[in-house]
Design a protein around this motif. Sequence first.
Motif, PDB file in Angstrom:
ATOM      1  N   LEU A 154     156.554 -14.913  35.577  1.00  0.00           N
ATOM      2  CA  LEU A 154     156.885 -14.015  36.691  1.00  0.00           C
ATOM      3  C   LEU A 154     157.212 -12.609  36.186  1.00  0.00           C
ATOM      4  O   LEU A 154     156.767 -11.618  36.764  1.00  0.00           O
ATOM      5  CB  LEU A 154     158.070 -14.571  37.487  1.00  0.00           C
ATOM      6  CG  LEU A 154     157.807 -15.800  38.336  1.00  0.00           C
ATOM      7  CD1 LEU A 154     159.126 -16.356  38.876  1.00  0.00           C
ATOM      8  CD2 LEU A 154     156.868 -15.471  39.479  1.00  0.00           C
ATOM      9  N   LEU A 155     157.970 -12.542  35.111  1.00  0.00           N
ATOM     10  CA  LEU A 155     158.354 -11.234  34.572  1.00  0.00           C
ATOM     11  C   LEU A 155     157.159 -10.499  33.967  1.00  0.00           C
ATOM     12  O   LEU A 155     157.044  -9.280  34.097  1.00  0.00           O
ATOM     13  CB  LEU A 155     159.467 -11.397  33.540  1.00  0.00           C
ATOM     14  CG  LEU A 155     160.816 -11.846  34.114  1.00  0.00           C
ATOM     15  CD1 LEU A 155     161.783 -12.191  33.000  1.00  0.00           C
ATOM     16  CD2 LEU A 155     161.397 -10.800  35.043  1.00  0.00           C
ATOM     17  N   LEU A 156     156.262 -11.235  33.314  1.00  0.00           N
ATOM     18  CA  LEU A 156     155.090 -10.612  32.708  1.00  0.00           C
ATOM     19  C   LEU A 156     154.113 -10.071  33.750  1.00  0.00           C
ATOM     20  O   LEU A 156     153.320  -9.186  33.456  1.00  0.00           O
ATOM     21  CB  LEU A 156     154.368 -11.600  31.791  1.00  0.00           C
ATOM     22  CG  LEU A 156     155.106 -11.959  30.504  1.00  0.00           C
ATOM     23  CD1 LEU A 156     154.371 -13.060  29.761  1.00  0.00           C
ATOM     24  CD2 LEU A 156     155.314 -10.746  29.625  1.00  0.00           C
ATOM     25  N   SER A 157     154.179 -10.599  34.959  1.00  0.00           N
ATOM     26  CA  SER A 157     153.302 -10.106  36.018  1.00  0.00           C
ATOM     27  C   SER A 157     154.033  -9.155  36.962  1.00  0.00           C
ATOM     28  O   SER A 157     153.525  -8.813  38.021  1.00  0.00           O
ATOM     29  CB  SER A 157     152.689 -11.274  36.798  1.00  0.00           C
ATOM     30  OG  SER A 157     153.706 -12.026  37.422  1.00  0.00           O
ATOM     31  N   SER A 158     155.192  -8.697  36.558  1.00  0.00           N
ATOM     32  CA  SER A 158     155.999  -7.807  37.400  1.00  0.00           C
ATOM     33  C   SER A 158     155.836  -6.344  36.993  1.00  0.00           C
ATOM     34  O   SER A 158     155.035  -6.018  36.117  1.00  0.00           O
ATOM     35  CB  SER A 158     157.475  -8.193  37.295  1.00  0.00           C
ATOM     36  OG  SER A 158     157.993  -7.790  36.031  1.00  0.00           O
ATOM     37  N   ARG A 159     156.644  -5.501  37.596  1.00  0.00           N
ATOM     38  CA  ARG A 159     156.634  -4.068  37.278  1.00  0.00           C
ATOM     39  C   ARG A 159     157.179  -3.766  35.885  1.00  0.00           C
ATOM     40  O   ARG A 159     157.142  -2.625  35.437  1.00  0.00           O
ATOM     41  CB  ARG A 159     157.452  -3.304  38.321  1.00  0.00           C
ATOM     42  CG  ARG A 159     156.831  -3.276  39.690  1.00  0.00           C
ATOM     43  CD  ARG A 159     157.585  -2.410  40.677  1.00  0.00           C
ATOM     44  NE  ARG A 159     158.964  -2.861  40.866  1.00  0.00           N
ATOM     45  CZ  ARG A 159     160.040  -2.092  40.708  1.00  0.00           C
ATOM     46  NH1 ARG A 159     159.918  -0.844  40.368  1.00  0.00           N
ATOM     47  NH2 ARG A 159     161.246  -2.578  40.909  1.00  0.00           N
TER      48      ARG A 159
END
Length: 134
Positions: A35-40
């Motif tokens: 989730l964090l790697l695909s976030s802003r």
Amino acid sequence: MLLVAIGAVGVLQYLIFQAEQYRAIDQRLESTASLLLSSRLTTAELKEFEEADDIIEEVVGGERLNQFVVIYDRKDSVVYRSKNAYLLPDDILTKEKWQTLDVEGNYVRMITLPLAQQNRPGGNRRTIQVGLIV
């Protein structure tokens, strides 16, 4: 003989249960990291801790009760360290993908991944660690 067999079954059940717990922890960490790697986080400058904290809170919300996030720059200097990472020593390896630590009697499991920055030439300039303190 019967007591030995019962004891062996009990130990085996414990080991299987423990292995399943570790597998569940790893899956939770991989999910949060994904989730964090695909976030802003991949496009943010992260000049202030609050910016990273806001993005992480937006992505994982209240799921961070005993999770932590640490972001390093390409020189392995800390760019962001969540409040839950206070137990961690400063000299954690950033080259190992999976790590398990015993810190002050707490089981700490973490995954370390490259944080590709989409707005930077050269790409992988940062590293992110996502972990769980049990």
